[in-house]
Design a protein around this motif. Structure first.
Motif, PDB file in Angstrom:
ATOM      1  N   ARG A 131       0.804  -1.218   0.000  1.00 53.11           N
ATOM      2  CA  ARG A 131       0.000   0.000   0.000  1.00 53.11           C
ATOM      3  C   ARG A 131       0.838   1.270   0.000  1.00 53.11           C
ATOM      4  O   ARG A 131       0.463   2.257  -0.616  1.00 53.11           O
ATOM      5  CB  ARG A 131      -0.944   0.007   1.205  1.00 53.11           C
ATOM      6  CG  ARG A 131      -2.010   1.093   1.125  1.00 53.11           C
ATOM      7  CD  ARG A 131      -3.076   0.887   2.144  1.00 53.11           C
ATOM      8  NE  ARG A 131      -4.273   1.650   1.816  1.00 53.11           N
ATOM      9  CZ  ARG A 131      -5.365   1.677   2.555  1.00 53.11           C
ATOM     10  NH1 ARG A 131      -5.427   0.962   3.661  1.00 53.11           N
ATOM     11  NH2 ARG A 131      -6.402   2.401   2.200  1.00 53.11           N
ATOM     12  N   HIS A 132       1.952   1.281   0.731  1.00 52.29           N
ATOM     13  CA  HIS A 132       2.760   2.488   0.829  1.00 52.29           C
ATOM     14  C   HIS A 132       4.221   2.183   0.496  1.00 52.29           C
ATOM     15  O   HIS A 132       4.787   1.206   0.993  1.00 52.29           O
ATOM     16  CB  HIS A 132       2.687   3.080   2.239  1.00 52.29           C
ATOM     17  CG  HIS A 132       1.313   3.475   2.661  1.00 52.29           C
ATOM     18  ND1 HIS A 132       0.600   4.456   2.015  1.00 52.29           N
ATOM     19  CD2 HIS A 132       0.518   3.024   3.670  1.00 52.29           C
ATOM     20  CE1 HIS A 132      -0.581   4.593   2.615  1.00 52.29           C
ATOM     21  NE2 HIS A 132      -0.655   3.732   3.599  1.00 52.29           N
ATOM     22  N   THR A 133       4.831   3.033  -0.318  1.00 52.13           N
ATOM     23  CA  THR A 133       6.244   2.879  -0.654  1.00 52.13           C
ATOM     24  C   THR A 133       7.112   3.324   0.519  1.00 52.13           C
ATOM     25  O   THR A 133       6.631   3.981   1.468  1.00 52.13           O
ATOM     26  CB  THR A 133       6.611   3.718  -1.889  1.00 52.13           C
ATOM     27  OG1 THR A 133       6.461   5.110  -1.556  1.00 52.13           O
ATOM     28  CG2 THR A 133       5.721   3.377  -3.072  1.00 52.13           C
TER      29      THR A 133
ATOM     30  N   GLY B 230       6.051  11.615  -5.346  1.00 48.18           N
ATOM     31  CA  GLY B 230       4.677  11.294  -5.710  1.00 48.18           C
ATOM     32  C   GLY B 230       4.369  11.598  -7.166  1.00 48.18           C
ATOM     33  O   GLY B 230       3.647  10.854  -7.841  1.00 48.18           O
ATOM     34  N   LEU B 231       4.941  12.696  -7.682  1.00 47.45           N
ATOM     35  CA  LEU B 231       4.711  13.058  -9.077  1.00 47.45           C
ATOM     36  C   LEU B 231       5.481  12.138 -10.020  1.00 47.45           C
ATOM     37  O   LEU B 231       4.953  11.687 -11.040  1.00 47.45           O
ATOM     38  CB  LEU B 231       5.119  14.515  -9.308  1.00 47.45           C
ATOM     39  CG  LEU B 231       4.227  15.574  -8.649  1.00 47.45           C
ATOM     40  CD1 LEU B 231       4.849  16.945  -8.783  1.00 47.45           C
ATOM     41  CD2 LEU B 231       2.829  15.559  -9.271  1.00 47.45           C
TER      42      LEU B 231
ATOM     43  N   ARG C 101      -1.030  11.030  -8.739  1.00 49.70           N
ATOM     44  CA  ARG C 101      -2.025  10.853  -9.807  1.00 49.70           C
ATOM     45  C   ARG C 101      -2.841   9.580  -9.595  1.00 49.70           C
ATOM     46  O   ARG C 101      -4.061   9.580  -9.748  1.00 49.70           O
ATOM     47  CB  ARG C 101      -1.320  10.799 -11.157  1.00 49.70           C
ATOM     48  CG  ARG C 101      -2.237  10.420 -12.332  1.00 49.70           C
ATOM     49  CD  ARG C 101      -1.446  10.282 -13.615  1.00 49.70           C
ATOM     50  NE  ARG C 101      -0.358   9.336 -13.467  1.00 49.70           N
ATOM     51  CZ  ARG C 101      -0.525   8.011 -13.518  1.00 49.70           C
ATOM     52  NH1 ARG C 101      -1.722   7.490 -13.667  1.00 49.70           N
ATOM     53  NH2 ARG C 101       0.524   7.206 -13.393  1.00 49.70           N
ATOM     54  N   ARG C 102      -2.179   8.503  -9.212  1.00 45.93           N
ATOM     55  CA  ARG C 102      -2.834   7.201  -9.114  1.00 45.93           C
ATOM     56  C   ARG C 102      -3.668   7.050  -7.837  1.00 45.93           C
ATOM     57  O   ARG C 102      -4.777   6.501  -7.865  1.00 45.93           O
ATOM     58  CB  ARG C 102      -1.766   6.112  -9.148  1.00 45.93           C
ATOM     59  CG  ARG C 102      -2.293   4.684  -9.114  1.00 45.93           C
ATOM     60  CD  ARG C 102      -1.161   3.686  -9.176  1.00 45.93           C
ATOM     61  NE  ARG C 102      -0.236   3.817  -8.047  1.00 45.93           N
ATOM     62  CZ  ARG C 102       0.998   4.305  -8.148  1.00 45.93           C
ATOM     63  NH1 ARG C 102       1.467   4.715  -9.317  1.00 45.93           N
ATOM     64  NH2 ARG C 102       1.781   4.407  -7.076  1.00 45.93           N
ATOM     65  N   ASP C 103      -3.144   7.526  -6.712  1.00 47.27           N
ATOM     66  CA  ASP C 103      -3.787   7.251  -5.429  1.00 47.27           C
ATOM     67  C   ASP C 103      -4.501   8.438  -4.799  1.00 47.27           C
ATOM     68  O   ASP C 103      -5.374   8.240  -3.945  1.00 47.27           O
ATOM     69  CB  ASP C 103      -2.731   6.740  -4.433  1.00 47.27           C
ATOM     70  CG  ASP C 103      -2.056   5.469  -4.904  1.00 47.27           C
ATOM     71  OD1 ASP C 103      -2.734   4.661  -5.568  1.00 47.27           O
ATOM     72  OD2 ASP C 103      -0.854   5.296  -4.629  1.00 47.27           O
TER      73      ASP C 103
ATOM     74  N   ALA D 114      -7.683   0.823  -2.389  1.00 48.11           N
ATOM     75  CA  ALA D 114      -7.420   2.224  -2.728  1.00 48.11           C
ATOM     76  C   ALA D 114      -8.122   3.157  -1.751  1.00 48.11           C
ATOM     77  O   ALA D 114      -9.056   2.760  -1.053  1.00 48.11           O
ATOM     78  CB  ALA D 114      -7.889   2.509  -4.153  1.00 48.11           C
ATOM     79  N   TYR D 115      -7.666   4.406  -1.703  1.00 51.95           N
ATOM     80  CA  TYR D 115      -8.328   5.412  -0.887  1.00 51.95           C
ATOM     81  C   TYR D 115      -9.724   5.686  -1.426  1.00 51.95           C
ATOM     82  O   TYR D 115      -9.946   5.715  -2.642  1.00 51.95           O
ATOM     83  CB  TYR D 115      -7.536   6.722  -0.895  1.00 51.95           C
ATOM     84  CG  TYR D 115      -6.192   6.657  -0.233  1.00 51.95           C
ATOM     85  CD1 TYR D 115      -5.994   5.925   0.930  1.00 51.95           C
ATOM     86  CD2 TYR D 115      -5.095   7.350  -0.761  1.00 51.95           C
ATOM     87  CE1 TYR D 115      -4.754   5.874   1.551  1.00 51.95           C
ATOM     88  CE2 TYR D 115      -3.850   7.312  -0.148  1.00 51.95           C
ATOM     89  CZ  TYR D 115      -3.694   6.566   0.997  1.00 51.95           C
ATOM     90  OH  TYR D 115      -2.467   6.522   1.603  1.00 51.95           O
ATOM     91  N   ASN D 116     -10.679   5.907  -0.514  1.00 51.75           N
ATOM     92  CA  ASN D 116     -12.010   6.306  -0.950  1.00 51.75           C
ATOM     93  C   ASN D 116     -12.028   7.813  -1.197  1.00 51.75           C
ATOM     94  O   ASN D 116     -11.058   8.523  -0.899  1.00 51.75           O
ATOM     95  CB  ASN D 116     -13.070   5.881   0.069  1.00 51.75           C
ATOM     96  CG  ASN D 116     -12.815   6.481   1.443  1.00 51.75           C
ATOM     97  OD1 ASN D 116     -12.822   7.688   1.618  1.00 51.75           O
ATOM     98  ND2 ASN D 116     -12.565   5.624   2.434  1.00 51.75           N
TER      99      ASN D 116
END
Length: 277
Positions: free
Chosen positions: A14-16, A139-140, A146-148, A181-183
Protein backbone atom coordinates in the motif's frame (compact mmCIF):
# COMPACT_ATOMS: atom_id res chain seq x y z
CA UNK A 1 -22.63 -29.30 1.61
CA UNK A 2 -21.42 -25.82 2.55
CA UNK A 3 -21.22 -23.64 -0.57
CA UNK A 4 -20.12 -20.53 1.28
CA UNK A 5 -16.96 -18.87 0.05
CA UNK A 6 -14.36 -18.53 2.74
CA UNK A 7 -12.64 -15.13 2.85
CA UNK A 8 -8.87 -15.15 2.62
CA UNK A 9 -6.57 -12.53 4.11
CA UNK A 10 -4.12 -11.11 1.59
CA UNK A 11 -1.30 -8.63 2.23
CA UNK A 12 -1.07 -5.96 -0.44
CA UNK A 13 1.60 -3.29 -0.96
CA UNK A 14 0.00 0.00 0.00
CA UNK A 15 2.76 2.49 0.83
CA UNK A 16 6.24 2.88 -0.65
CA UNK A 17 9.33 3.39 1.50
CA UNK A 18 9.51 7.10 0.60
CA UNK A 19 5.84 7.61 1.50
CA UNK A 20 6.35 5.91 4.86
CA UNK A 21 9.53 7.81 5.71
CA UNK A 22 8.08 11.21 4.79
CA UNK A 23 4.94 10.40 6.77
CA UNK A 24 6.87 9.76 9.99
CA UNK A 25 9.13 12.76 9.46
CA UNK A 26 5.94 14.81 9.06
CA UNK A 27 4.55 13.40 12.31
CA UNK A 28 7.66 14.57 14.18
CA UNK A 29 7.98 17.91 12.37
CA UNK A 30 4.32 18.92 12.71
CA UNK A 31 4.22 17.92 16.38
CA UNK A 32 7.23 20.09 17.19
CA UNK A 33 6.04 22.90 14.93
CA UNK A 34 2.71 23.02 16.75
CA UNK A 35 4.26 22.95 20.21
CA UNK A 36 6.94 25.54 19.41
CA UNK A 37 4.27 27.65 17.69
CA UNK A 38 2.28 27.71 20.93
CA UNK A 39 5.42 28.92 22.71
CA UNK A 40 5.67 31.79 20.21
CA UNK A 41 1.95 32.52 20.57
CA UNK A 42 2.36 32.73 24.36
CA UNK A 43 4.61 35.77 23.94
CA UNK A 44 1.43 37.64 23.05
CA UNK A 45 -1.62 35.35 23.48
CA UNK A 46 -4.05 37.31 21.36
CA UNK A 47 -5.11 37.46 17.70
CA UNK A 48 -6.34 40.37 15.60
CA UNK A 49 -7.53 41.14 12.08
CA UNK A 50 -5.89 43.74 9.87
CA UNK A 51 -2.46 45.29 9.86
CA UNK A 52 -2.15 46.42 13.48
CA UNK A 53 -2.83 44.97 16.93
CA UNK A 54 -5.98 46.52 18.40
CA UNK A 55 -5.15 45.65 21.99
CA UNK A 56 -8.50 46.83 23.31
CA UNK A 57 -10.48 44.63 20.92
CA UNK A 58 -8.75 41.30 20.16
CA UNK A 59 -10.55 38.63 18.15
CA UNK A 60 -9.04 35.93 20.37
CA UNK A 61 -7.29 36.41 23.70
CA UNK A 62 -6.17 34.29 26.64
CA UNK A 63 -5.39 36.00 29.92
CA UNK A 64 -5.81 35.98 33.67
CA UNK A 65 -8.60 38.10 35.12
CA UNK A 66 -9.88 38.45 38.62
CA UNK A 67 -13.49 37.34 38.99
CA UNK A 68 -14.98 38.09 42.41
CA UNK A 69 -11.46 38.48 43.74
CA UNK A 70 -10.31 35.10 42.40
CA UNK A 71 -7.80 34.68 39.55
CA UNK A 72 -9.38 32.94 36.57
CA UNK A 73 -8.18 32.05 33.10
CA UNK A 74 -10.44 33.77 30.59
CA UNK A 75 -10.46 32.99 26.88
CA UNK A 76 -12.29 35.33 24.50
CA UNK A 77 -13.27 34.29 20.97
CA UNK A 78 -15.13 37.05 19.14
CA UNK A 79 -18.12 38.01 21.27
CA UNK A 80 -17.90 34.89 23.44
CA UNK A 81 -16.08 34.49 26.73
CA UNK A 82 -15.08 31.21 28.39
CA UNK A 83 -13.62 30.30 31.77
CA UNK A 84 -10.59 28.13 30.91
CA UNK A 85 -8.80 28.21 34.26
CA UNK A 86 -6.11 25.56 34.54
CA UNK A 87 -5.70 25.18 30.78
CA UNK A 88 -5.76 28.48 28.89
CA UNK A 89 -4.85 31.92 30.27
CA UNK A 90 -4.06 30.82 33.83
CA UNK A 91 -2.41 27.43 34.27
CA UNK A 92 0.00 25.38 36.34
CA UNK A 93 -0.14 23.38 39.55
CA UNK A 94 -2.38 24.67 42.33
CA UNK A 95 -0.61 27.45 44.17
CA UNK A 96 1.92 27.86 41.36
CA UNK A 97 -0.31 29.03 38.52
CA UNK A 98 0.86 31.74 36.16
CA UNK A 99 -0.60 33.80 33.35
CA UNK A 100 0.18 32.19 30.01
CA UNK A 101 -1.83 31.42 26.91
CA UNK A 102 -1.21 27.68 26.60
CA UNK A 103 0.02 25.51 29.51
CA UNK A 104 3.68 24.51 29.80
CA UNK A 105 3.01 20.85 28.91
CA UNK A 106 1.75 21.94 25.46
CA UNK A 107 4.75 24.07 24.49
CA UNK A 108 8.37 23.54 23.44
CA UNK A 109 10.31 24.54 25.40
CA UNK A 110 8.10 24.22 28.46
CA UNK A 111 9.68 27.30 30.06
CA UNK A 112 9.04 30.80 28.76
CA UNK A 113 11.45 31.67 25.92
CA UNK A 114 10.38 33.37 22.73
CA UNK A 115 13.90 33.06 21.29
CA UNK A 116 14.12 29.31 21.93
CA UNK A 117 10.58 28.80 20.65
CA UNK A 118 11.46 30.56 17.40
CA UNK A 119 14.65 28.49 17.05
CA UNK A 120 12.71 25.23 17.37
CA UNK A 121 9.94 26.52 15.09
CA UNK A 122 12.19 27.69 12.25
CA UNK A 123 14.35 24.55 12.29
CA UNK A 124 11.40 22.17 12.03
CA UNK A 125 9.63 24.47 9.57
CA UNK A 126 12.49 24.01 7.09
CA UNK A 127 12.61 20.27 7.79
CA UNK A 128 8.87 20.13 7.13
CA UNK A 129 9.22 22.05 3.84
CA UNK A 130 12.10 19.89 2.58
CA UNK A 131 10.26 16.73 3.58
CA UNK A 132 7.14 17.95 1.77
CA UNK A 133 9.10 18.65 -1.40
CA UNK A 134 10.56 15.14 -1.29
CA UNK A 135 7.05 13.70 -0.94
CA UNK A 136 5.66 15.78 -3.82
CA UNK A 137 8.54 15.08 -6.19
CA UNK A 138 8.46 11.36 -5.44
CA UNK A 139 4.68 11.29 -5.71
CA UNK A 140 4.71 13.06 -9.08
CA UNK A 141 7.56 11.01 -10.53
CA UNK A 142 6.29 7.67 -9.22
CA UNK A 143 2.66 8.38 -10.02
CA UNK A 144 1.48 8.09 -6.39
CA UNK A 145 -0.33 11.42 -6.45
CA UNK A 146 -2.02 10.85 -9.81
CA UNK A 147 -2.83 7.20 -9.11
CA UNK A 148 -3.79 7.25 -5.43
CA UNK A 149 -4.68 10.84 -4.49
CA UNK A 150 -6.78 12.20 -7.36
CA UNK A 151 -10.49 11.23 -7.25
CA UNK A 152 -11.99 9.63 -10.34
CA UNK A 153 -14.96 11.18 -12.12
CA UNK A 154 -17.23 8.45 -10.73
CA UNK A 155 -16.03 9.18 -7.18
CA UNK A 156 -16.86 12.86 -7.57
CA UNK A 157 -20.51 12.15 -8.32
CA UNK A 158 -22.64 13.84 -5.59
CA UNK A 159 -24.52 10.62 -4.88
CA UNK A 160 -21.28 8.70 -4.37
CA UNK A 161 -19.82 11.39 -2.07
CA UNK A 162 -23.02 11.45 0.00
CA UNK A 163 -22.93 7.66 0.27
CA UNK A 164 -19.31 7.77 1.52
CA UNK A 165 -20.14 10.47 4.07
CA UNK A 166 -23.01 8.38 5.45
CA UNK A 167 -20.98 5.18 5.64
CA UNK A 168 -18.10 7.01 7.36
CA UNK A 169 -20.52 8.51 9.88
CA UNK A 170 -21.75 4.99 10.56
CA UNK A 171 -18.12 3.83 10.98
CA UNK A 172 -18.47 1.42 8.07
CA UNK A 173 -15.18 1.12 6.25
CA UNK A 174 -14.28 -0.42 2.85
CA UNK A 175 -13.66 -4.14 2.82
CA UNK A 176 -12.15 -6.52 0.34
CA UNK A 177 -11.11 -5.14 -3.04
CA UNK A 178 -12.52 -1.69 -2.19
CA UNK A 179 -9.91 -1.37 0.57
CA UNK A 180 -7.07 -1.49 -1.96
CA UNK A 181 -7.42 2.22 -2.73
CA UNK A 182 -8.33 5.41 -0.89
CA UNK A 183 -12.01 6.31 -0.95
CA UNK A 184 -13.19 9.71 -2.13
CA UNK A 185 -13.44 11.14 1.42
CA UNK A 186 -9.82 10.24 2.09
CA UNK A 187 -8.67 11.62 -1.25
CA UNK A 188 -10.52 14.94 -0.90
CA UNK A 189 -9.40 15.36 2.70
CA UNK A 190 -5.75 14.63 1.96
CA UNK A 191 -5.82 16.96 -1.05
CA UNK A 192 -7.42 19.74 1.02
CA UNK A 193 -4.66 19.39 3.62
CA UNK A 194 -1.79 19.05 1.13
CA UNK A 195 -2.95 21.62 -1.45
CA UNK A 196 -4.75 24.19 0.74
CA UNK A 197 -4.02 24.01 4.47
CA UNK A 198 -0.29 23.30 4.46
CA UNK A 199 0.54 25.91 1.77
CA UNK A 200 -1.65 28.40 3.65
CA UNK A 201 0.23 27.71 6.88
CA UNK A 202 3.57 28.10 5.09
CA UNK A 203 2.62 31.27 3.21
CA UNK A 204 1.14 33.01 6.27
CA UNK A 205 4.22 32.04 8.28
CA UNK A 206 6.55 33.52 5.65
CA UNK A 207 4.46 36.70 5.49
CA UNK A 208 5.32 37.38 9.13
CA UNK A 209 9.08 37.17 8.48
CA UNK A 210 10.76 40.60 8.14
CA UNK A 211 13.16 39.15 5.57
CA UNK A 212 10.34 37.94 3.35
CA UNK A 213 8.43 41.18 3.93
CA UNK A 214 11.35 43.03 2.35
CA UNK A 215 11.63 40.58 -0.54
CA UNK A 216 7.92 39.94 -1.15
CA UNK A 217 6.03 42.90 0.37
CA UNK A 218 2.83 41.94 -1.45
CA UNK A 219 2.57 38.63 0.44
CA UNK A 220 1.45 40.27 3.68
CA UNK A 221 -1.05 42.44 1.79
CA UNK A 222 -2.45 39.29 0.17
CA UNK A 223 -3.65 38.13 3.57
CA UNK A 224 -5.02 41.50 4.64
CA UNK A 225 -2.17 42.64 6.86
CA UNK A 226 0.38 41.23 9.27
CA UNK A 227 -2.09 40.54 12.06
CA UNK A 228 -4.55 38.87 9.70
CA UNK A 229 -1.70 36.66 8.45
CA UNK A 230 -0.89 35.70 12.05
CA UNK A 231 -4.53 34.87 12.71
CA UNK A 232 -4.84 32.81 9.51
CA UNK A 233 -1.60 31.01 10.43
CA UNK A 234 -3.12 30.09 13.79
CA UNK A 235 -6.41 28.98 12.20
CA UNK A 236 -4.56 26.84 9.65
CA UNK A 237 -2.59 25.18 12.42
CA UNK A 238 -5.82 24.59 14.35
CA UNK A 239 -7.42 22.91 11.34
CA UNK A 240 -4.33 20.72 10.97
CA UNK A 241 -4.84 19.63 14.59
CA UNK A 242 -8.50 18.81 13.84
CA UNK A 243 -7.40 16.75 10.83
CA UNK A 244 -4.81 14.88 12.93
CA UNK A 245 -7.33 14.11 15.69
CA UNK A 246 -9.92 12.78 13.21
CA UNK A 247 -7.22 10.86 11.33
CA UNK A 248 -5.99 9.16 14.52
CA UNK A 249 -9.55 8.32 15.62
CA UNK A 250 -10.29 6.70 12.26
CA UNK A 251 -7.06 4.71 12.48
CA UNK A 252 -8.15 3.44 15.89
CA UNK A 253 -11.67 2.43 14.89
CA UNK A 254 -10.79 0.96 11.48
CA UNK A 255 -8.00 -1.32 12.70
CA UNK A 256 -4.96 -0.06 14.59
CA UNK A 257 -2.54 -2.88 13.76
CA UNK A 258 -3.47 -3.11 10.08
CA UNK A 259 -3.12 0.65 9.58
CA UNK A 260 0.10 0.89 11.58
CA UNK A 261 1.60 -2.07 9.72
CA UNK A 262 0.82 -0.41 6.38
CA UNK A 263 2.66 2.75 7.43
CA UNK A 264 5.61 0.86 8.92
CA UNK A 265 6.10 -2.09 6.55
CA UNK A 266 4.01 -0.91 3.59
CA UNK A 267 1.80 -4.03 3.77
CA UNK A 268 -1.97 -3.79 4.28
CA UNK A 269 -4.26 -6.77 4.86
CA UNK A 270 -7.53 -7.10 2.98
CA UNK A 271 -10.12 -9.86 2.86
CA UNK A 272 -10.73 -11.44 -0.55
CA UNK A 273 -12.99 -14.28 -1.61
CA UNK A 274 -11.27 -17.65 -1.37
CA UNK A 275 -11.96 -20.99 -3.00
CA UNK A 276 -15.11 -22.87 -2.21
CA UNK A 277 -14.54 -25.75 0.20
Amino acid sequence: MDDKVRPTKVLIRRHTLVTRLTHWVNVMAISLLLMSGLQIFNAHPALYWGEKSTFADPWVSMSMREVDGVARGITIVGDYQFDTTGVLGWSGAEGMREQRGFPSWATIPSYRSLADGRMWHFFFAWLFVINGLVYWLWGLIGGHIRRDMLPTRAQLAPRHILHEIITHAQLKFPRGEKARAYNVIQKLTYLAVIVVLLPMMLATGLSMSPGFNATLPWLTDLFGGRQSARTLHFISAGLIVVFIVVHVLLVLVSGVWNNMRSMITGKYAIQVEGDRP
